[in-house]
Design a protein around this motif. Structure first.
Motif, short mmCIF file in Angstrom:
data_model
loop_
_atom_site.label_atom_id
_atom_site.label_comp_id
_atom_site.label_asym_id
_atom_site.label_seq_id
_atom_site.Cartn_x
_atom_site.Cartn_y
_atom_site.Cartn_z
N GLY A 178 0.79 -1.22 0.00
CA GLY A 178 0.00 0.00 0.00
C GLY A 178 0.82 1.27 0.00
N ALA A 179 2.14 1.16 0.27
CA ALA A 179 2.98 2.35 0.33
C ALA A 179 3.10 3.03 -1.03
CB ALA A 179 4.36 1.99 0.86
N GLY A 180 3.18 2.23 -2.08
CA GLY A 180 3.35 2.80 -3.42
C GLY A 180 2.21 3.70 -3.84
N LEU A 181 1.00 3.32 -3.50
CA LEU A 181 -0.16 4.14 -3.85
C LEU A 181 -0.06 5.51 -3.19
CD1 LEU A 181 -2.99 4.57 -5.06
CD2 LEU A 181 -3.92 3.58 -2.96
N ILE A 182 0.29 5.54 -1.90
CA ILE A 182 0.36 6.80 -1.17
C ILE A 182 1.47 7.68 -1.73
CG2 ILE A 182 0.73 7.84 1.10
CD1 ILE A 182 -0.33 5.19 2.30
N VAL A 183 2.62 7.10 -2.00
CA VAL A 183 3.73 7.87 -2.57
C VAL A 183 3.35 8.41 -3.95
CG1 VAL A 183 6.08 7.68 -3.46
CG2 VAL A 183 5.50 6.65 -1.27
N GLY A 184 2.66 7.59 -4.75
CA GLY A 184 2.24 8.04 -6.07
C GLY A 184 1.22 9.15 -6.01
N VAL A 185 0.25 9.02 -5.11
CA VAL A 185 -0.75 10.08 -4.95
C VAL A 185 -0.08 11.37 -4.48
CG1 VAL A 185 -2.73 10.81 -3.57
CG2 VAL A 185 -2.69 8.52 -4.57
N ALA A 186 0.91 11.26 -3.58
CA ALA A 186 1.62 12.44 -3.09
C ALA A 186 2.37 13.14 -4.23
CB ALA A 186 2.59 12.05 -1.98
N SER A 187 3.06 12.36 -5.06
CA SER A 187 3.79 12.95 -6.18
C SER A 187 2.83 13.58 -7.20
CB SER A 187 4.64 11.88 -6.87
OG SER A 187 5.41 12.43 -7.92
N GLY A 188 1.73 12.87 -7.48
CA GLY A 188 0.73 13.42 -8.38
C GLY A 188 0.08 14.67 -7.82
N MET A 189 -0.13 14.72 -6.50
CA MET A 189 -0.69 15.90 -5.87
C MET A 189 0.22 17.10 -6.04
SD MET A 189 -0.76 16.74 -1.85
CE MET A 189 -0.57 18.47 -1.42
N GLY A 190 1.52 16.90 -5.77
CA GLY A 190 2.47 18.00 -5.92
C GLY A 190 2.51 18.54 -7.34
N PHE A 191 2.52 17.62 -8.31
CA PHE A 191 2.55 18.02 -9.71
C PHE A 191 1.28 18.77 -10.08
CE2 PHE A 191 2.18 17.62 -14.24
CZ PHE A 191 3.48 17.61 -14.72
N ALA A 192 0.12 18.23 -9.70
CA ALA A 192 -1.15 18.85 -10.04
C ALA A 192 -1.29 20.22 -9.40
CB ALA A 192 -2.30 17.95 -9.59
N THR A 193 -0.81 20.37 -8.16
CA THR A 193 -0.91 21.65 -7.47
C THR A 193 -0.10 22.72 -8.17
OG1 THR A 193 -1.27 20.57 -5.32
CG2 THR A 193 -0.46 22.84 -5.29
N LEU A 194 1.15 22.42 -8.48
CA LEU A 194 2.00 23.42 -9.13
C LEU A 194 1.51 23.73 -10.54
CD1 LEU A 194 5.57 22.27 -7.99
CD2 LEU A 194 4.16 24.12 -7.09
N GLU A 195 1.04 22.72 -11.25
CA GLU A 195 0.53 22.95 -12.60
C GLU A 195 -0.71 23.83 -12.57
OE1 GLU A 195 0.31 20.06 -16.34
OE2 GLU A 195 -1.40 19.77 -14.99
N THR A 196 -1.60 23.58 -11.62
CA THR A 196 -2.82 24.39 -11.50
C THR A 196 -2.49 25.82 -11.11
OG1 THR A 196 -4.14 22.46 -10.89
CG2 THR A 196 -5.03 24.62 -10.30
N MET A 197 -1.50 26.00 -10.24
CA MET A 197 -1.08 27.36 -9.89
C MET A 197 -0.58 28.11 -11.11
SD MET A 197 0.88 26.68 -6.23
CE MET A 197 1.26 28.42 -6.00
N GLY A 198 0.13 27.40 -11.98
CA GLY A 198 0.60 28.03 -13.21
C GLY A 198 -0.55 28.42 -14.12
N TYR A 199 -1.54 27.54 -14.25
CA TYR A 199 -2.70 27.86 -15.08
C TYR A 199 -3.48 29.03 -14.50
CZ TYR A 199 -2.42 23.92 -18.32
OH TYR A 199 -2.03 23.06 -19.32
N GLY A 200 -3.58 29.08 -13.16
CA GLY A 200 -4.29 30.19 -12.54
C GLY A 200 -3.61 31.51 -12.79
N PHE A 201 -2.29 31.53 -12.68
CA PHE A 201 -1.54 32.76 -12.94
C PHE A 201 -1.64 33.17 -14.40
CE2 PHE A 201 2.52 35.05 -13.69
CZ PHE A 201 2.31 36.10 -12.81
N THR A 202 -1.59 32.19 -15.30
CA THR A 202 -1.73 32.47 -16.72
C THR A 202 -3.10 33.06 -17.03
OG1 THR A 202 -0.21 30.69 -17.30
CG2 THR A 202 -1.68 31.48 -19.04
N ALA A 203 -4.14 32.52 -16.38
CA ALA A 203 -5.49 33.04 -16.58
C ALA A 203 -5.59 34.50 -16.17
CB ALA A 203 -6.50 32.21 -15.80
N LEU A 204 -4.89 34.86 -15.09
CA LEU A 204 -4.90 36.25 -14.64
C LEU A 204 -4.21 37.16 -15.66
CD1 LEU A 204 -5.45 38.35 -12.39
CD2 LEU A 204 -3.17 37.82 -11.49
N LEU A 205 -3.08 36.72 -16.19
CA LEU A 205 -2.33 37.54 -17.14
C LEU A 205 -3.09 37.70 -18.46
CD1 LEU A 205 1.31 36.22 -16.65
CD2 LEU A 205 0.26 38.27 -15.67
N GLN A 206 -3.73 36.63 -18.91
CA GLN A 206 -4.40 36.67 -20.21
C GLN A 206 -5.76 37.34 -20.14
OE1 GLN A 206 -4.45 32.58 -21.55
NE2 GLN A 206 -2.33 32.66 -22.27
#
Length: 278
Positions: A144-172
């Motif tokens: 079960g450890a792999g699932l948690i580690v994978g979700v954590a890595s995916g969470m970090g990626f999704a969070t930073l990517e969404t922050m980038g899209y949010g900032f881009t939306a403000l600029l555009q």
């Protein structure tokens, strides 16, 4: 009591928890949404742009963090420590987005146009960098450890990517409404995107060292990666609503099944499982 002493302590399962112990993820969700709405209200009322980073952060992290807590907090001895979960989320997000962004940029310069399949391959592999490094230092990860580690890595990626899209939306768009809409849409879709795909692939990858049939485990891991790339490519490359719905439903179903199975795994003493992550 005598029978319990003779038979040994029964491994704890999800059923052993009180009802309120199962709702930690809901507390995270309610608190995140509440703080987001409070920051949004303050930003609108004061027109102080200094609140904008907080708005983007809360809007990007709340839902992925809720899924991570739901997957990790089983009320038993955790398969992965909170420290490793936090490090994976931060490092996995930063290294994943940097690696994906760099490779996609290089591919764009060489190809002229970047096929959606290449995007899927690059991003799915980039999100696995930190989990793969962690696996190298673990002799025998807990089930079960792999699932948690994978979700954590995916969470970090999704969070930073969404922050980038949010900032881009403000600029555009130069509109707070556009930013709010972007954050809301990506937050709702995050569990069915990077979180689910990386959780699935890393769960399969981390199963290899503890599997009795290594060849089959390797095949499952390769199949999970291929499926993640296909789902990613379909999501990015199709404008068909039915296709998007199918990707969301399938991704969520896979994630929920994996979480359900991980919650049913009895936790035993760490000494019985070899070296664990702490």
């Amino acid at each position: 009591m005598a029978d319990q002493v003779l038979q040994g302590a029964r491994p704890r399962t999800a059923a052993d928890r009180a009802w309120w112990q199962k709702l930690t993820w809901l507390v995270v969700l309610i608190a995140g949404v509440g703080f987001y709405l409070l920051v949004l209200r303050t930003l609108v009322a004061t027109e102080n742009i200094n609140f904008f980073p907080s708005l983007i952060l809360l809007g990007s992290i709340t839902v992925p963090a809720t899924v991570l807590v739901f997957a990790w907090d089983t009320g038993r001895q955790p398969a992965v420590s909170a420290r490793i979960v936090a490090v994976t989320a931060v490092c996995g997000g930063i290294i994943g987005t940097l690696a994906a962004g760099t490779l996609e940029y290089d591919a764009l310069k060489r190809l002229g146009t970047l096929p959606m399949l290449a995007v899927g391959v690059i991003e799915e592999l980039a999100k696995m960098v930190v989990p793969a490094i962690l696996l190298l230092v673990v002799r025998r990860p807990k089930p079960g450890a792999g699932l948690i580690v994978g979700v954590a890595s995916g969470m970090g990626f999704a969070t930073l990517e969404t922050m980038g899209y949010g900032f881009t939306a403000l600029l555009q768009a130069k509109s707070l409404a556009a930013v709010d809409e972007t954050l809301l849409l990506r937050a709702l879709l995050a569990p069915a995107g990077h979180v689910a795909w990386t959780g699935m692939t890393v769960a399969a990858l981390w199963q290899i060292p503890i599997a009795h049939r290594k060849g089959r485990a390797v095949a499952v891991a390769v199949g999970a990666l291929v499926l993640a790339v296909v789902l990613h490519t379909l999501w990015d490359g199709s404008n068909n609503l039915i296709v998007h719905i199918a990707v969301v439903v399938l991704s969520l179903a896979i994630l929920l099944v994996l979480i359900h199975r991980s919650h049913r795994i009895p936790r035993v003493d760490a000494s019985d499982m070899g070296t664990s992550i702490h």
